[in-house]
Design an enzyme around this catalytic site. Structure first.
Site, mmCIF file in Angstrom:
data_model
loop_
_atom_site.group_PDB
_atom_site.id
_atom_site.type_symbol
_atom_site.label_atom_id
_atom_site.label_comp_id
_atom_site.label_asym_id
_atom_site.label_seq_id
_atom_site.Cartn_x
_atom_site.Cartn_y
_atom_site.Cartn_z
ATOM 1 N N ASP A 149 -0.970 -2.424 -3.731
ATOM 2 C CA ASP A 149 -1.886 -3.491 -4.118
ATOM 3 C C ASP A 149 -1.907 -4.639 -3.117
ATOM 4 O O ASP A 149 -2.613 -5.632 -3.305
ATOM 5 C CB ASP A 149 -1.539 -4.018 -5.513
ATOM 6 C CG ASP A 149 -0.128 -4.605 -5.601
ATOM 7 O OD1 ASP A 149 0.612 -4.534 -4.602
ATOM 8 O OD2 ASP A 149 0.230 -5.111 -6.676
ATOM 9 N N GLY A 150 -1.099 -4.532 -2.049
ATOM 10 C CA GLY A 150 -1.043 -5.593 -1.058
ATOM 11 C C GLY A 150 -0.121 -6.724 -1.435
ATOM 12 O O GLY A 150 -0.021 -7.718 -0.700
ATOM 13 N N HIS B 267 8.357 3.072 -8.487
ATOM 14 C CA HIS B 267 7.920 2.055 -7.520
ATOM 15 C C HIS B 267 8.948 1.807 -6.410
ATOM 16 O O HIS B 267 9.698 0.837 -6.416
ATOM 17 C CB HIS B 267 7.467 0.752 -8.171
ATOM 18 C CG HIS B 267 8.322 0.193 -9.269
ATOM 19 N ND1 HIS B 267 9.681 -0.010 -9.142
ATOM 20 C CD2 HIS B 267 7.992 -0.243 -10.517
ATOM 21 C CE1 HIS B 267 10.156 -0.546 -10.253
ATOM 22 N NE2 HIS B 267 9.153 -0.684 -11.091
ATOM 23 N N GLY C 34 4.294 -7.020 -12.248
ATOM 24 C CA GLY C 34 3.361 -5.910 -12.356
ATOM 25 C C GLY C 34 2.133 -6.164 -11.494
ATOM 26 O O GLY C 34 2.126 -7.005 -10.593
ATOM 27 N N HIS D 215 3.030 -5.963 -3.804
ATOM 28 C CA HIS D 215 4.362 -5.403 -4.046
ATOM 29 C C HIS D 215 5.059 -4.955 -2.766
ATOM 30 O O HIS D 215 6.291 -5.009 -2.682
ATOM 31 C CB HIS D 215 4.275 -4.210 -5.013
ATOM 32 C CG HIS D 215 4.171 -4.600 -6.444
ATOM 33 N ND1 HIS D 215 3.010 -5.074 -6.999
ATOM 34 C CD2 HIS D 215 5.103 -4.597 -7.440
ATOM 35 C CE1 HIS D 215 3.208 -5.332 -8.281
ATOM 36 N NE2 HIS D 215 4.467 -5.062 -8.567
ATOM 37 N N ASP E 42 0.980 0.348 -11.683
ATOM 38 C CA ASP E 42 1.905 -0.508 -12.423
ATOM 39 C C ASP E 42 1.126 -1.647 -13.086
ATOM 40 O O ASP E 42 1.629 -2.749 -13.269
ATOM 41 C CB ASP E 42 3.010 -1.067 -11.515
ATOM 42 C CG ASP E 42 4.195 -1.636 -12.292
ATOM 43 O OD1 ASP E 42 4.381 -1.263 -13.471
ATOM 44 O OD2 ASP E 42 4.930 -2.470 -11.735
#
Length: 425
Positions: free
Chosen positions: A276-277, A242, A338, A279, A301
């Site tokens: 995901d908008g 990540h 997460g 992280h 994640d």
């Protein structure tokens, strides 16, 4: 592999569809064989093997792509890979439930990920998380390609929500053996990828032995400098976990781990991105993609809360997580805990934010992870001889988000296991 059944067509031909070929979508038919579970070379099947389709499916111009692959998934549908059950049988039942649920989102193979834990947890859960190709049946759903152990050899200062009390430093490879268990580090190890901070303890010296055991070493949860990150790639590191999250921030005089994307092609590692908008800012994703397009791998994640309603939930270390939509936050803090996004949602976000073609966005969850895992020509591919793990993707116009891909059908080893009109698993 599936056996021949009178209720399942052996040879299926897809027509009037667009196949993912490189960076483009190409109008072309595709043949698959449910007996072997493989994609066929249609000309050879018809003219040399004298096979003909038992079923022809007109996809109405929809996209036909390889099944999606997620190399970082912590759990879903209420099941957490890092939490042992009372019995192995109970744990394995939880895995089956996750596998079926994942398949309905288009994920046909993945790396079940275990976060930083005590040795006793690894000893209990890893035997269940290894590759399942030898026993996997189509209706089992998504297939494990091996475990991803994220920690506990990570930086205490970049731990995210990993519990500090369980973190460790490896001074020798024996410390790694003790942590994960000798039986889980054999030639046919269930561990496929390991996330660790190269600057912690004497981890840098252990990377060659980790790689020798056919385990991908990924730099993550790390305070490594640029120079330390470069040294890790020289030792064999091939992935960044990540990107941007839980690592030293980019600085113009020391670019940190992110600086690896500016290295020569031989030394540039693959890198995971959580689109995901939450992280990452969309522009951060676009910058990374433009720096090294072929290395980007979309990951979720996702945690066990994926698929569950909003609320407050207990986590593995006695703390609690607040779920609000896709946003997961450690209760009482602003720490991201997460994700609960699906992989197809990440593909849609990435396509909008990066400017990548639809085919390249799909490649980030098919071709790229397959290359990382050494599974080119087996997974993430529509070439003849590859596993017939497929997704049929529709496109709808969302008034807010624009064109959005939807998972309409999922096929595993040449057999349809999910359809938006009729769920088969």
């Amino acid at each position: 592999m599936p056996g021949k059944s009178t209720s399942v067509p052996r040879i299926t031909k897809f027509t009037n569809c667009r196949l993912v070929r490189g960076s483009s979508l190409v109008e072309q038919d595709l043949w698959i064989d449910a007996l072997t579970g493989k994609i066929l070379k249609d000309q050879e099947a018809f003219y040399e093997l004298h096979l003909s389709p038992d079923e022809t499916i007109d996809l109405g111009g929809r996209i036909l792509a390889p099944g999606l692959m997620d190399v970082q998934l912590n759990g879903a549908h209420g099941f957490d890979f890092s939490v042992p059950c009372d019995t192995k049988e109970e744990y394995d039942e939880g895995l089956k439930m996750v596998n079926r649920g994942l398949a309905r989102t288009g994920v046909t193979s993945y790396l079940p990920t275990v976060v930083s834990s005590t040795p006793e947890v690894y000893w209990k859960v890893l035997p269940s998380l290894g590759p399942t190709i030898a026993t996997h049946l189509p209706h089992d759903g998504a297939e494990s390609l091996g475990a991803h152990v994220e920690g506990p050899f990570i930086s205490p200062g970049r731990n995210g929500i990993h519990k500090i009390e369980v973190l460790r430093a490896a001074e020798s490879f024996n410390d790694i053996i003790h942590c994960y268990g000798a039986e889980n580090l054999t030639a046919d190890t269930p561990i496929k990828m390991m996330t660790a901070a190269p600057e912690v303890g004497n981890m840098m010296a252990q990377i060659p032995e980790i790689v020798r055991r056919n385990i991908i070493y990924s730099i993550g949860h790390s305070d490594a400098t640029y120079e330390q990150a470069v040294s890790a790639t020289h030792q064999g590191a091939r992935m960044i976990t990540h990107l941007f999250n839980a690592m030293r921030p980019f600085y113009h005089r020391n670019p940190g781990v992110f600086g690896l994307l500016g290295q020569s092609e031989r030394l540039r590692p693959y890198y995971g991105v959580i689109a995901d908008g939450i992280h990452l800012h969309p522009t951060s994703i676009k910058i990374a993609y433009n720096a090294y397009p072929d290395g980007l791998i979309l990951v979720t994640d996702a945690m066990r809360l994926c698929g569950l309603p909003d609320g407050v939930y207990d986590w593995t270390n006695g703390e609690r997580i607040v779920k609000t939509g896709a946003r997961l936050i450690l209760e009482g803090s602003d720490k991201i805990a997460g994700s609960s996004a699906t992989l197809i949602e990440c593909v849609n976000n990435f396509r909008r934010w990066s400017g990548a073609s639809t085919a390249d966005a799909i490649n980030a969850v098919t071709v790229a992870p397959a290359r990382l895992l050494g599974l080119e020509g087996v997974k993430g591919s529509l070439e003849a001889g590859a596993d017939a793990d497929l997704v049929v993707l529709g496109e709808v116009d969302d008034a807010y988000s624009g064109a959005t891909l939807t998972v309409d059908q999922v096929w595993k080893f040449g057999i349809k296991i999910h359809d938006t009109d009729k769920i088969a698993i």
